[in-house]
Design a protein around this motif. Structure first.
Motif, PDB file in Angstrom:
ATOM      1  N   THR A  92      27.698 -14.169 -11.868  1.00 13.88           N
ATOM      2  CA  THR A  92      28.037 -14.950 -10.684  1.00 13.88           C
ATOM      3  C   THR A  92      29.275 -15.808 -10.926  1.00 13.88           C
ATOM      4  O   THR A  92      30.023 -16.087  -9.984  1.00 13.88           O
ATOM      5  CB  THR A  92      26.854 -15.838 -10.258  1.00 13.88           C
ATOM      6  OG1 THR A  92      26.462 -16.677 -11.353  1.00 13.88           O
ATOM      7  CG2 THR A  92      25.662 -14.980  -9.854  1.00 13.88           C
ATOM      8  N   ARG A 129      23.288  -3.767  -2.875  1.00 12.45           N
ATOM      9  CA  ARG A 129      22.695  -4.923  -2.205  1.00 12.45           C
ATOM     10  C   ARG A 129      21.513  -4.499  -1.338  1.00 12.45           C
ATOM     11  O   ARG A 129      20.447  -5.129  -1.354  1.00 12.45           O
ATOM     12  CB  ARG A 129      23.778  -5.611  -1.358  1.00 12.45           C
ATOM     13  CG  ARG A 129      23.337  -6.942  -0.734  1.00 12.45           C
ATOM     14  CD  ARG A 129      22.711  -6.777   0.627  1.00 12.45           C
ATOM     15  NE  ARG A 129      23.628  -6.327   1.652  1.00 12.45           N
ATOM     16  CZ  ARG A 129      23.247  -6.041   2.895  1.00 12.45           C
ATOM     17  NH1 ARG A 129      21.973  -6.112   3.255  1.00 12.45           N
ATOM     18  NH2 ARG A 129      24.126  -5.609   3.779  1.00 12.45           N
ATOM     19  N   CYS A 132      18.533  -3.938  -3.212  1.00 10.36           N
ATOM     20  CA  CYS A 132      18.119  -5.160  -3.905  1.00 10.36           C
ATOM     21  C   CYS A 132      18.370  -5.090  -5.409  1.00 10.36           C
ATOM     22  O   CYS A 132      17.675  -5.739  -6.191  1.00 10.36           O
ATOM     23  CB  CYS A 132      16.645  -5.481  -3.625  1.00 10.36           C
ATOM     24  SG  CYS A 132      16.335  -5.913  -1.902  1.00 10.36           S
ATOM     25  N   TYR A 134      20.570  -6.567  -7.323  1.00 10.87           N
ATOM     26  CA  TYR A 134      21.563  -7.628  -7.215  1.00 10.87           C
ATOM     27  C   TYR A 134      22.450  -7.724  -8.456  1.00 10.87           C
ATOM     28  O   TYR A 134      23.623  -8.070  -8.352  1.00 10.87           O
ATOM     29  CB  TYR A 134      20.874  -8.962  -6.962  1.00 10.87           C
ATOM     30  CG  TYR A 134      20.185  -9.050  -5.618  1.00 10.87           C
ATOM     31  CD1 TYR A 134      20.612  -8.270  -4.543  1.00 10.87           C
ATOM     32  CD2 TYR A 134      19.126  -9.916  -5.402  1.00 10.87           C
ATOM     33  CE1 TYR A 134      19.996  -8.345  -3.310  1.00 10.87           C
ATOM     34  CE2 TYR A 134      18.499 -10.004  -4.160  1.00 10.87           C
ATOM     35  CZ  TYR A 134      18.934  -9.221  -3.121  1.00 10.87           C
ATOM     36  OH  TYR A 134      18.330  -9.295  -1.894  1.00 10.87           O
ATOM     37  N   ASP A 170      27.967  -9.145   1.773  1.00 13.10           N
ATOM     38  CA  ASP A 170      27.108  -8.631   0.705  1.00 13.10           C
ATOM     39  C   ASP A 170      27.044  -9.606  -0.462  1.00 13.10           C
ATOM     40  O   ASP A 170      25.976  -9.818  -1.055  1.00 13.10           O
ATOM     41  CB  ASP A 170      27.619  -7.273   0.211  1.00 13.10           C
ATOM     42  CG  ASP A 170      27.409  -6.157   1.232  1.00 13.10           C
ATOM     43  OD1 ASP A 170      26.481  -6.278   2.052  1.00 13.10           O
ATOM     44  OD2 ASP A 170      28.185  -5.180   1.215  1.00 13.10           O
ATOM     45  N   VAL A 174      23.655 -11.321  -2.036  1.00 18.71           N
ATOM     46  CA  VAL A 174      23.352 -11.176  -3.467  1.00 18.71           C
ATOM     47  C   VAL A 174      23.226 -12.543  -4.130  1.00 18.71           C
ATOM     48  O   VAL A 174      22.252 -12.820  -4.844  1.00 18.71           O
ATOM     49  CB  VAL A 174      24.449 -10.337  -4.158  1.00 18.71           C
ATOM     50  CG1 VAL A 174      24.324 -10.423  -5.680  1.00 18.71           C
ATOM     51  CG2 VAL A 174      24.363  -8.884  -3.710  1.00 18.71           C
ATOM     52  N   GLY A 177      20.197 -14.374  -2.950  1.00 21.41           N
ATOM     53  CA  GLY A 177      18.997 -13.825  -3.555  1.00 21.41           C
ATOM     54  C   GLY A 177      18.816 -14.233  -4.998  1.00 21.41           C
ATOM     55  O   GLY A 177      17.688 -14.353  -5.487  1.00 21.41           O
ATOM     56  N   LEU A 178      19.918 -14.447  -5.709  1.00 20.75           N
ATOM     57  CA  LEU A 178      19.861 -14.867  -7.103  1.00 20.75           C
ATOM     58  C   LEU A 178      19.745 -16.383  -7.246  1.00 20.75           C
ATOM     59  O   LEU A 178      19.668 -16.899  -8.362  1.00 20.75           O
ATOM     60  CB  LEU A 178      21.117 -14.384  -7.845  1.00 20.75           C
ATOM     61  CG  LEU A 178      21.236 -12.863  -8.035  1.00 20.75           C
ATOM     62  CD1 LEU A 178      22.577 -12.515  -8.656  1.00 20.75           C
ATOM     63  CD2 LEU A 178      20.091 -12.326  -8.894  1.00 20.75           C
ATOM     64  N   GLN A 364      14.210  -7.826  -8.331  1.00 18.25           N
ATOM     65  CA  GLN A 364      15.203  -8.820  -8.734  1.00 18.25           C
ATOM     66  C   GLN A 364      15.198 -10.032  -7.811  1.00 18.25           C
ATOM     67  O   GLN A 364      15.440 -11.157  -8.254  1.00 18.25           O
ATOM     68  CB  GLN A 364      16.592  -8.196  -8.793  1.00 18.25           C
ATOM     69  CG  GLN A 364      16.728  -7.158  -9.894  1.00 18.25           C
ATOM     70  CD  GLN A 364      18.155  -6.655 -10.046  1.00 18.25           C
ATOM     71  OE1 GLN A 364      19.114  -7.403  -9.922  1.00 18.25           O
ATOM     72  NE2 GLN A 364      18.293  -5.372 -10.301  1.00 18.25           N
ATOM     73  N   TYR A 365      14.915  -9.824  -6.544  1.00 17.47           N
ATOM     74  CA  TYR A 365      14.783 -10.960  -5.635  1.00 17.47           C
ATOM     75  C   TYR A 365      13.541 -11.772  -5.994  1.00 17.47           C
ATOM     76  O   TYR A 365      13.580 -13.000  -6.044  1.00 17.47           O
ATOM     77  CB  TYR A 365      14.696 -10.486  -4.184  1.00 17.47           C
ATOM     78  CG  TYR A 365      14.409 -11.625  -3.227  1.00 17.47           C
ATOM     79  CD1 TYR A 365      15.438 -12.430  -2.758  1.00 17.47           C
ATOM     80  CD2 TYR A 365      13.105 -11.910  -2.837  1.00 17.47           C
ATOM     81  CE1 TYR A 365      15.176 -13.494  -1.905  1.00 17.47           C
ATOM     82  CE2 TYR A 365      12.831 -12.980  -1.983  1.00 17.47           C
ATOM     83  CZ  TYR A 365      13.866 -13.763  -1.533  1.00 17.47           C
ATOM     84  OH  TYR A 365      13.604 -14.819  -0.703  1.00 17.47           O
TER      85      TYR A 365
END
Length: 411
Positions: A92, A129, A132, A134, A170, A174, A177-178, A364-365
């Motif tokens: 990120t 994405r 999922c 991510y 997107d 992502v 979600g992270l 991952q979510y």
């Protein structure tokens, strides 16, 4: 079985005491304030943070956990989970640096890939994405961002702009979600700013939705309502079915959660969402947004369970369970809502089944979701049968295995 209490014993008092102290200080609370919120004595909190009192008592652990309202990196985080967070942070951070290195007014200094290649990267990130995945999407986004920004200033601008809007959307999903909210805000606002370069009501509605999604995740309910009011002042946006439908759902949830909207206005937004979703179903959405009239029922169910309206939730239960969304993220969200409902009803077996269902839909979510973390933690405390304890342990081990794998891939 790996329960919260056993995690505390396995890790020793040092790790958990450090987590309690970090989470308390990060919220700006004194030990006395945390003690008041947890209904414990200040001396108990002091002993916990110093390591003098290992957290092995179920009631004490649960009180501290709920008072701190722990998210994905809360009390139940294990060392490998924290290392995985740092690994994901590197991905990120690369996205954040890509946003910092680019503007919509000047081309980036870095050398860019060709537009077809950048478009291919953006398409891969988009599909990842939707699946999922991510972590994989996050690894593709920075390079594509740099290249598409470069092509904004060339002859292929008309092609690059919608690709950039979709990629920024997107990236928002992502990062949201992270749990990387600060960078998600950056992505959402870049998505909004890029729509000013494009022609298309659909892209403008998507930009409004991107900002609203981040605001909803962080509980900025006033901001969600402001975004929707701004969108409604532009009548042409009403034709952007999928994005506006999802925006109305977010508004209904935010308004009900905060009490800022009356029941009638919440119902108005839910009705608008259902109508727009019906219109969107007849058209292929260019950004792959999933809007279906059944999502309205899912949102009603979420509002009911988080508002502790058991009777209303029960009436909608069968409709939600019998019509699982095709979108993986929406399916995971529904499973988590069902898990919270069954936990509230004392049906721990069903709640655990729902948690596993959410994990299968979007692992991952789930591993970064505050709701999933709280659900797993509460189940670890309350389940009694050996079979359920084994299942909780299995979920925990899968989370550990995922985190360990994330660390290796991020090095």
């Amino acid at each position: 079985m790996t329960s919260l209490v056993e995690i505390g014993r396995a890790q020793g008092s040092t790790h958990l005491s450090d987590r309690v102290r970090y989470l308390r200080v990060s919220r700006g609370w004194s030990q006395r304030e945390l003690a008041s919120r947890a209904n414990l004595s200040a001396s108990t909190i002091s002993r916990i943070e110093s390591g003098a009192r290992p957290i092995t008592n179920v009631s004490v652990l649960t009180s501290v956990f709920l008072a701190l309202d722990c998210k994905q990196d809360g009390l139940v985080s294990t060392p490998s989970a924290l290392r995985a967070s740092r690994g994901i942070d590197r991905l990120t951070e690369a996205i954040r640096q890509a946003f910092m290195a680019t503007t919509l007014t000047e081309p980036p200094h870095q050398r860019s890939n060709s537009l077809p290649y950048a478009g291919h990267q953006a398409a891969l990130a988009h599909q990842q994405r939707k699946d999922c995945d991510y972590r994989a999407a996050a690894s593709m986004i920075p390079d594509a961002l740099l290249s598409l920004h470069a092509h904004l200033h060339g002859e292929e601008r008309v092609v690059a702009v919608p690709l950039l809007v979709r990629l920024c959307f997107d990236a928002t999903v992502v990062l949201n979600g992270l749990g990387e909210v600060a960078t998600a805000w950056t992505a959402a606002h870049r998505c909004r700013d890029a729509t000013a370069l494009a022609e298309g009501i659909g892209l403008t509605a998507v930009a409004h939705l991107a900002v609203a999604m981040v605001a909803l995740r962080e509980g900025a309910d006033c901001r969600v309502l402001e975004i929707t009011r701004a969108a409604q002042r532009r009548p042409r946006l009403s034709t952007a079915g999928a994005a506006m439908s999802l925006l109305h759902l977010a508004t209904a949830e935010a308004g009900a959660r905060s009490g800022l909207l009356s029941a009638a206005l919440v119902e108005h937004h839910l009705g608008s969402a259902s109508v727009l979703a019906g219109l969107a179903a007849s058209d292929a959405d260019p950004l792959g947004l999933s809007a279906h009239p059944r999502l309205t029922a899912q949102t009603r169910f979420r509002i009911a369970i988080h508002g502790n309206k058991a009777d209303a939730a029960k009436r909608m239960l069968l409709e939600c369970k019998d019509h699982l969304p095709s979108d993986r993220l929406q399916r995971a969200l529904l499973h988590l809502d069902l898990g919270i409902y069954h936990l509230q009803q004392g049906d721990y077996r069903e709640a655990l089944t729902d948690l596993v269902g959410a994990e299968k839909a979007a692992a991952q979510y789930v591993y970064r979701s505050p709701d999933a973390t709280r659900l797993l933690a509460q189940l670890a405390v309350v389940v009694r049968s050996d079979s359920l304890r084994r299942t909780v342990g299995d979920v925990w081990r899968r989370l550990e295995a995922y985190n360990s794998n994330a660390v290796r891939k991020c090095h």
